[in-house]
Every structure is written in C-alpha cells, then in structure tokens.
Motif scaffolding. Structure first.
Motif, PDB file in Angstrom:
ATOM      1  N   THR A 113     -58.899   2.013 -27.736  1.00 52.24           N
ATOM      2  CA  THR A 113     -58.508   1.259 -28.694  1.00 52.24           C
ATOM      3  C   THR A 113     -58.387   1.971 -30.009  1.00 52.24           C
ATOM      4  O   THR A 113     -58.960   2.990 -30.336  1.00 52.24           O
ATOM      5  CB  THR A 113     -59.796   0.161 -29.099  1.00 52.24           C
ATOM      6  OG1 THR A 113     -60.049  -0.723 -27.752  1.00 52.24           O
ATOM      7  CG2 THR A 113     -59.677  -0.874 -30.277  1.00 52.24           C
ATOM      8  N   ARG A 115     -58.002   1.227 -34.463  1.00 51.63           N
ATOM      9  CA  ARG A 115     -58.332   0.035 -35.613  1.00 51.63           C
ATOM     10  C   ARG A 115     -57.622   0.991 -36.784  1.00 51.63           C
ATOM     11  O   ARG A 115     -57.659   2.096 -37.077  1.00 51.63           O
ATOM     12  CB  ARG A 115     -59.824  -0.107 -35.664  1.00 51.63           C
ATOM     13  CG  ARG A 115     -60.372  -0.928 -34.592  1.00 51.63           C
ATOM     14  CD  ARG A 115     -61.620  -1.519 -35.096  1.00 51.63           C
ATOM     15  NE  ARG A 115     -62.101  -2.299 -33.958  1.00 51.63           N
ATOM     16  CZ  ARG A 115     -63.348  -2.178 -33.475  1.00 51.63           C
ATOM     17  NH1 ARG A 115     -64.206  -1.098 -33.987  1.00 51.63           N
ATOM     18  NH2 ARG A 115     -63.933  -2.905 -32.467  1.00 51.63           N
ATOM     19  N   LYS A 120     -52.086  -6.985 -46.817  1.00 57.00           N
ATOM     20  CA  LYS A 120     -51.470  -8.218 -46.272  1.00 57.00           C
ATOM     21  C   LYS A 120     -50.156  -8.409 -47.083  1.00 57.00           C
ATOM     22  O   LYS A 120     -49.496  -9.415 -46.698  1.00 57.00           O
ATOM     23  CB  LYS A 120     -52.394  -9.202 -46.402  1.00 57.00           C
ATOM     24  CG  LYS A 120     -52.804  -9.727 -47.972  1.00 57.00           C
ATOM     25  CD  LYS A 120     -53.821 -10.781 -48.125  1.00 57.00           C
ATOM     26  CE  LYS A 120     -53.959 -11.281 -49.657  1.00 57.00           C
ATOM     27  NZ  LYS A 120     -54.887 -12.269 -49.505  1.00 57.00           N
ATOM     28  N   LEU A 130     -47.608  -5.223 -35.796  1.00 58.47           N
ATOM     29  CA  LEU A 130     -47.621  -6.379 -34.691  1.00 58.47           C
ATOM     30  C   LEU A 130     -46.566  -6.313 -33.967  1.00 58.47           C
ATOM     31  O   LEU A 130     -47.072  -6.447 -32.479  1.00 58.47           O
ATOM     32  CB  LEU A 130     -47.528  -7.721 -35.642  1.00 58.47           C
ATOM     33  CG  LEU A 130     -48.806  -7.993 -36.654  1.00 58.47           C
ATOM     34  CD1 LEU A 130     -48.281  -9.264 -37.464  1.00 58.47           C
ATOM     35  CD2 LEU A 130     -49.919  -8.299 -35.789  1.00 58.47           C
ATOM     36  N   LYS A 131     -45.443  -5.805 -33.833  1.00 61.43           N
ATOM     37  CA  LYS A 131     -44.453  -5.554 -32.959  1.00 61.43           C
ATOM     38  C   LYS A 131     -44.870  -4.408 -32.101  1.00 61.43           C
ATOM     39  O   LYS A 131     -44.428  -4.361 -30.823  1.00 61.43           O
ATOM     40  CB  LYS A 131     -43.110  -5.212 -33.621  1.00 61.43           C
ATOM     41  CG  LYS A 131     -42.322  -6.209 -34.118  1.00 61.43           C
ATOM     42  CD  LYS A 131     -40.785  -5.732 -34.550  1.00 61.43           C
ATOM     43  CE  LYS A 131     -40.454  -6.413 -35.699  1.00 61.43           C
ATOM     44  NZ  LYS A 131     -39.163  -5.806 -36.470  1.00 61.43           N
ATOM     45  N   SER A 132     -45.732  -3.557 -32.332  1.00 55.53           N
ATOM     46  CA  SER A 132     -46.118  -2.367 -31.652  1.00 55.53           C
ATOM     47  C   SER A 132     -47.447  -2.812 -30.698  1.00 55.53           C
ATOM     48  O   SER A 132     -48.247  -1.999 -30.254  1.00 55.53           O
ATOM     49  CB  SER A 132     -46.748  -1.203 -32.477  1.00 55.53           C
ATOM     50  OG  SER A 132     -45.565  -0.614 -33.271  1.00 55.53           O
ATOM     51  N   GLY A 133     -47.877  -3.994 -30.808  1.00 58.12           N
ATOM     52  CA  GLY A 133     -48.887  -4.494 -29.989  1.00 58.12           C
ATOM     53  C   GLY A 133     -50.171  -4.664 -30.480  1.00 58.12           C
ATOM     54  O   GLY A 133     -51.406  -4.993 -29.840  1.00 58.12           O
ATOM     55  N   PHE A 134     -50.308  -4.291 -31.995  1.00 62.32           N
ATOM     56  CA  PHE A 134     -51.586  -4.652 -32.649  1.00 62.32           C
ATOM     57  C   PHE A 134     -51.990  -6.121 -32.667  1.00 62.32           C
ATOM     58  O   PHE A 134     -51.096  -7.045 -32.924  1.00 62.32           O
ATOM     59  CB  PHE A 134     -51.611  -4.004 -34.145  1.00 62.32           C
ATOM     60  CG  PHE A 134     -51.722  -2.373 -34.131  1.00 62.32           C
ATOM     61  CD1 PHE A 134     -52.768  -1.972 -34.749  1.00 62.32           C
ATOM     62  CD2 PHE A 134     -50.814  -1.776 -33.645  1.00 62.32           C
ATOM     63  CE1 PHE A 134     -53.077  -0.403 -34.637  1.00 62.32           C
ATOM     64  CE2 PHE A 134     -50.959  -0.300 -33.646  1.00 62.32           C
ATOM     65  CZ  PHE A 134     -51.850   0.327 -34.013  1.00 62.32           C
ATOM     66  N   ASN A 135     -52.975  -6.627 -33.036  1.00 62.35           N
ATOM     67  CA  ASN A 135     -53.591  -7.980 -33.199  1.00 62.35           C
ATOM     68  C   ASN A 135     -54.493  -7.724 -34.689  1.00 62.35           C
ATOM     69  O   ASN A 135     -55.065  -7.049 -34.884  1.00 62.35           O
ATOM     70  CB  ASN A 135     -54.432  -8.294 -32.139  1.00 62.35           C
ATOM     71  CG  ASN A 135     -53.580  -8.635 -30.797  1.00 62.35           C
ATOM     72  OD1 ASN A 135     -52.770  -9.167 -30.788  1.00 62.35           O
ATOM     73  ND2 ASN A 135     -54.045  -7.788 -29.935  1.00 62.35           N
ATOM     74  N   VAL A 136     -54.251  -8.970 -35.345  1.00 64.24           N
ATOM     75  CA  VAL A 136     -55.344  -9.091 -36.447  1.00 64.24           C
ATOM     76  C   VAL A 136     -56.627  -9.466 -36.152  1.00 64.24           C
ATOM     77  O   VAL A 136     -56.712 -10.596 -35.325  1.00 64.24           O
ATOM     78  CB  VAL A 136     -54.432 -10.220 -37.772  1.00 64.24           C
ATOM     79  CG1 VAL A 136     -55.568 -10.469 -38.740  1.00 64.24           C
ATOM     80  CG2 VAL A 136     -53.264  -9.674 -37.960  1.00 64.24           C
ATOM     81  N   VAL A 137     -57.618  -8.901 -36.304  1.00 63.47           N
ATOM     82  CA  VAL A 137     -58.908  -9.121 -35.597  1.00 63.47           C
ATOM     83  C   VAL A 137     -59.925  -9.266 -36.815  1.00 63.47           C
ATOM     84  O   VAL A 137     -61.101  -9.629 -36.433  1.00 63.47           O
ATOM     85  CB  VAL A 137     -59.564  -7.931 -34.769  1.00 63.47           C
ATOM     86  CG1 VAL A 137     -58.608  -7.877 -33.601  1.00 63.47           C
ATOM     87  CG2 VAL A 137     -59.678  -6.701 -35.493  1.00 63.47           C
TER      88      VAL A 137
END
Length: 145
Positions: A113, A115, A120, A130-137
């Motif tokens: 993982t 982080r 924003k 986000l295209k690289s697979g990250f998520n907003v957490v």
C-alpha cells in the motif's frame, strides 16, 4: 529519457526540481513547498533501498518519484513522498512510468500500500493518480491561524 534508481548524489538535483515545480504548484494549487521534508524522506529512502527513482533527459533530472517506508508507517505501507515532473513534460505519461517503477520496487520489498496527498484543485494530478489505480480514501483538512 532514462529512468533509474536515485543515489545520494541526486538528492540536491531532486530538491531543485521540487522547488522549481513547487513554485508553480503553489501559485496554482496552494501546494506548499515541502522541499526540505522531501529531501529528508528521499535521503532516508536511498539509505534504505526504497523506491526512489528519477527520470533523466540529457543528464538533467526531469522527474522523480519516492515511495518510502518512513518511521511510523504501518508494516507493508509506504508514503508517497512526491511525484514531480517538469511542467513541459506533464501529460506525457512520465508520472505513470515513474509510478510503475515505484510499484515494482515496492512490491519486491513486500509492500502492498502507498499513501500520498494531492491538492483537490490540481485536477491533472488527481486524474493521473486515479488512472494509476489510486483511490480517494479520506479528506485532509487544514486551518490557517
């Protein structure tokens, strides 16, 4: 263009890139200059064989990524200590290439993982991660006083 692991001799040039990029990012996205903290994290990452990679073009550093297991990070987690690319090379896929190197290296060390923080208002950076697979957490908050 070559992507390679960074060494201690690269830290000053990485910091120069961060300072250069931070001026523009601060003006446009209120991203603070964190070059001193990044220099410490990058040095720690190099000392510990972490995922610190640079992109060089004609002998000049034009981008970098650092995913470093910092003291206090949970086991298996690394901190995204910046992905910076010179403005003229943004939207060329270079950030994604750098993150791909970081992923491969971090996985090889048993991490699972990463982080990081993105402003924003920096829509291009958010779209890229986000295209690289990250998520907003979560949501980071601040108060000026």
């Amino acid at each position: 263009m070559e992507i390679r692991k960074a060494g201690h001799a690269d830290v000053i040039k990485i910091v120069q890139l961060v300072v250069e990029c931070s001026m523009e990012l601060e003006d446009n996205h209120s991203t603070p200059n964190q070059s001193e903290a990044i220099a410490i994290a990058v040095g720690h990452g190099i000392d510990n064989n972490e995922a610190v990679f640079i992109a060089e073009d004609d002998g000049k550093i034009v981008g970098y990524v650092a995913w470093v297991h910092l003291p206090g990070n949970a086991p298996g987690h690394v901190e995204g200590c910046g992905t910076f690319v010179k403005p003229e090379l943004r939207r060329t896929g270079l950030s994604k290439k750098l993150r791909t190197y970081a992923i491969m290296h971090a996985k090889s060390k048993g991490y699972h993982t990463v982080r990081g923080v993105a402003s924003k208002t920096n829509e291009a950076a958010l779209a890229s991660v986000l295209k690289s697979g990250f998520n907003v957490v979560g949501i980071m908050v601040e108060r000026k006083f």
